[in-house]
Design an enzyme around this catalytic site. Structure first.
Site, mmCIF file in Angstrom:
data_model
loop_
_atom_site.group_PDB
_atom_site.id
_atom_site.type_symbol
_atom_site.label_atom_id
_atom_site.label_comp_id
_atom_site.label_asym_id
_atom_site.label_seq_id
_atom_site.Cartn_x
_atom_site.Cartn_y
_atom_site.Cartn_z
ATOM 1 N N ARG A 1 -18.785 63.487 43.472
ATOM 2 C CA ARG A 1 -17.631 62.580 43.513
ATOM 3 C C ARG A 1 -16.794 62.904 44.728
ATOM 4 O O ARG A 1 -15.979 63.818 44.738
ATOM 5 C CB ARG A 1 -16.830 62.691 42.221
ATOM 6 C CG ARG A 1 -17.519 61.898 41.140
ATOM 7 C CD ARG A 1 -16.975 62.122 39.788
ATOM 8 N NE ARG A 1 -15.593 61.749 39.624
ATOM 9 C CZ ARG A 1 -15.110 61.340 38.443
ATOM 10 N NH1 ARG A 1 -15.889 61.207 37.401
ATOM 11 N NH2 ARG A 1 -13.845 61.063 38.317
ATOM 12 N N LYS B 1 -11.421 63.645 28.437
ATOM 13 C CA LYS B 1 -11.182 62.369 27.743
ATOM 14 C C LYS B 1 -12.303 61.357 28.014
ATOM 15 O O LYS B 1 -12.597 60.543 27.149
ATOM 16 C CB LYS B 1 -9.807 61.796 28.080
ATOM 17 C CG LYS B 1 -9.640 61.353 29.497
ATOM 18 C CD LYS B 1 -8.237 60.837 29.718
ATOM 19 C CE LYS B 1 -7.903 60.719 31.177
ATOM 20 N NZ LYS B 1 -8.875 60.141 32.087
ATOM 21 N N ARG C 1 -1.682 54.067 32.901
ATOM 22 C CA ARG C 1 -1.330 55.302 33.601
ATOM 23 C C ARG C 1 0.128 55.301 34.046
ATOM 24 O O ARG C 1 0.607 56.303 34.568
ATOM 25 C CB ARG C 1 -2.209 55.433 34.844
ATOM 26 C CG ARG C 1 -3.307 56.480 34.736
ATOM 27 C CD ARG C 1 -4.028 56.498 36.065
ATOM 28 N NE ARG C 1 -4.827 57.660 36.296
ATOM 29 C CZ ARG C 1 -6.120 57.756 36.024
ATOM 30 N NH1 ARG C 1 -6.749 56.790 35.422
ATOM 31 N NH2 ARG C 1 -6.783 58.845 36.350
ATOM 32 N N ARG D 1 -3.527 64.107 42.102
ATOM 33 C CA ARG D 1 -3.771 63.415 40.828
ATOM 34 C C ARG D 1 -3.032 64.091 39.680
ATOM 35 O O ARG D 1 -2.475 63.421 38.824
ATOM 36 C CB ARG D 1 -5.251 63.432 40.495
ATOM 37 C CG ARG D 1 -5.936 62.395 41.272
ATOM 38 C CD ARG D 1 -7.224 61.955 40.622
ATOM 39 N NE ARG D 1 -7.935 61.275 41.672
ATOM 40 C CZ ARG D 1 -8.838 61.856 42.424
ATOM 41 N NH1 ARG D 1 -9.230 63.074 42.166
ATOM 42 N NH2 ARG D 1 -9.368 61.194 43.408
ATOM 43 N N ARG E 1 -17.023 69.498 38.632
ATOM 44 C CA ARG E 1 -17.522 68.142 38.410
ATOM 45 C C ARG E 1 -17.709 67.412 39.742
ATOM 46 O O ARG E 1 -18.658 66.657 39.914
ATOM 47 C CB ARG E 1 -16.538 67.365 37.531
ATOM 48 C CG ARG E 1 -17.036 65.991 37.193
ATOM 49 C CD ARG E 1 -16.075 65.243 36.314
ATOM 50 N NE ARG E 1 -14.894 64.819 37.039
ATOM 51 C CZ ARG E 1 -13.902 64.131 36.501
ATOM 52 N NH1 ARG E 1 -13.934 63.839 35.217
ATOM 53 N NH2 ARG E 1 -12.872 63.745 37.214
HETATM 54 P P1 AMP Z 1 -10.259 58.416 36.646
HETATM 55 O O1 AMP Z 1 -11.732 58.311 36.768
HETATM 56 O O2 AMP Z 1 -9.728 57.744 35.420
HETATM 57 O O3 AMP Z 1 -9.769 59.811 36.754
HETATM 58 O O4 AMP Z 1 -9.619 57.610 37.870
HETATM 59 C C1 AMP Z 1 -9.922 57.916 39.222
HETATM 60 C C2 AMP Z 1 -8.903 57.266 40.162
HETATM 61 O O5 AMP Z 1 -8.897 55.848 39.976
HETATM 62 C C3 AMP Z 1 -7.452 57.672 39.914
HETATM 63 O O6 AMP Z 1 -7.121 58.861 40.560
HETATM 64 C C4 AMP Z 1 -6.709 56.475 40.515
HETATM 65 O O7 AMP Z 1 -6.690 56.522 41.921
HETATM 66 C C5 AMP Z 1 -7.577 55.318 40.099
HETATM 67 N N1 AMP Z 1 -7.182 54.761 38.785
HETATM 68 C C6 AMP Z 1 -7.908 54.749 37.625
HETATM 69 N N2 AMP Z 1 -7.234 54.163 36.622
HETATM 70 C C7 AMP Z 1 -6.040 53.772 37.153
HETATM 71 C C8 AMP Z 1 -4.885 53.133 36.626
HETATM 72 N N3 AMP Z 1 -4.812 52.761 35.337
HETATM 73 N N4 AMP Z 1 -3.847 52.899 37.469
HETATM 74 C C9 AMP Z 1 -3.896 53.260 38.767
HETATM 75 N N5 AMP Z 1 -4.940 53.874 39.324
HETATM 76 C C10 AMP Z 1 -6.014 54.143 38.544
#
Ligand code: AMP
Length: 194
Positions: free
Chosen positions: A134, A13, A88, A145, A128
């Site tokens: 990361r 995404k 989320r 996650r 990744r």
């Molecule tokens: P992502 O890069 O979108 O996969 O996000 C990485 C991490 O950031 C997630 O595993 C959460 O710990 C945190 N995170 C990102 N977006 C949110 C959100 N909308 N609500 C809560 N935590 C978030």
């Protein structure tokens, strides 16, 4: 066009969100990217974000809602935006509706990225993590996650489906080009209806 890309980590995404943003000249708002910057700050908030992210858990709704409120206040979102990683949780989705309602805007389309094979997702995420260095993507964090996604984020599909009926399912286990083609078709259909 106001767009949400919804799907588990590793479903592509982010890649598609960036492509949509580039193609349509609208900002790509990725909360994970913002948080990865904030976690480096030498502040208690930075430290808290780092700890929560490293565990693979979700950062607090309050912080995320504030972040999105500030971001949507910026003029560059007036012509549309791609929200990637937000909302989320149900609390975040309801807050977003309220926020957009106050601004006289709404979500036009939600893309639901579907990857039926969990092993494929875990493989992608592990690769990744190494490629992009990361450090938050440890095997335990990846498992957490995906569990958080199933429990808290997946129900949002139903939320948008019943409240607006504007969810488009995307079979995400295909090439970037194939997936993007389908997204463009769906966006054109929305534009034609507008
Ligand atoms: P992502 O890069 O979108 O996969 O996000 C990485 C991490 O950031 C997630 O595993 C959460 O710990 C945190 N995170 C990102 N977006 C949110 C959100 N909308 N609500 C809560 N935590 C978030």
């Amino acid at each position: 066009m106001n767009i949400i890309v919804l799907g588990p980590q590793g479903s592509g995404k982010g890649t598609q969100g960036k492509k949509i943003a580039q193609t349509y000249g609208i900002p790509h708002i990725a909360t994970g990217d913002e948080l990865r910057k904030m976690r480096e700050l030498p502040t208690p908030t930075g430290q808290m974000i780092k700890e929560v992210m490293d565990r693979g858990e979700l950062v607090s709704d309050d912080l995320l809602i504030r972040m999105i409120r500030d971001r949507l206040d910026r003029g560059d979102t007036l012509g549309g935006f791609v929200l990637d990683g937000f909302p989320r949780t149900l609390v975040q989705a309801e807050a977003l509706d309220e926020l957009l309602g106050d601004l006289g805007r709404s979500i036009d389309i939600v893309f639901e990225f579907q990857v039926p094979d969990r092993r494929q997702l875990i493989d992608r995420l592990t690769k990744r993590a190494a490629e992009e260095n990361r450090t938050d993507d440890t095997p335990e964090a990846i498992q957490t996650r995906l569990a958080e996604f199933d429990e808290k984020t997946a129900p949002l599909v139903e939320y948008y489906r019943t409240s607006r009926g504007n969810v488009v399912g995307i079979h995400a286990d295909r090439t970037v080009g194939e997936v993007f083609h389908e997204i463009e078709d769906a966006l054109q259909a929305v534009e034609a209806r507008a």
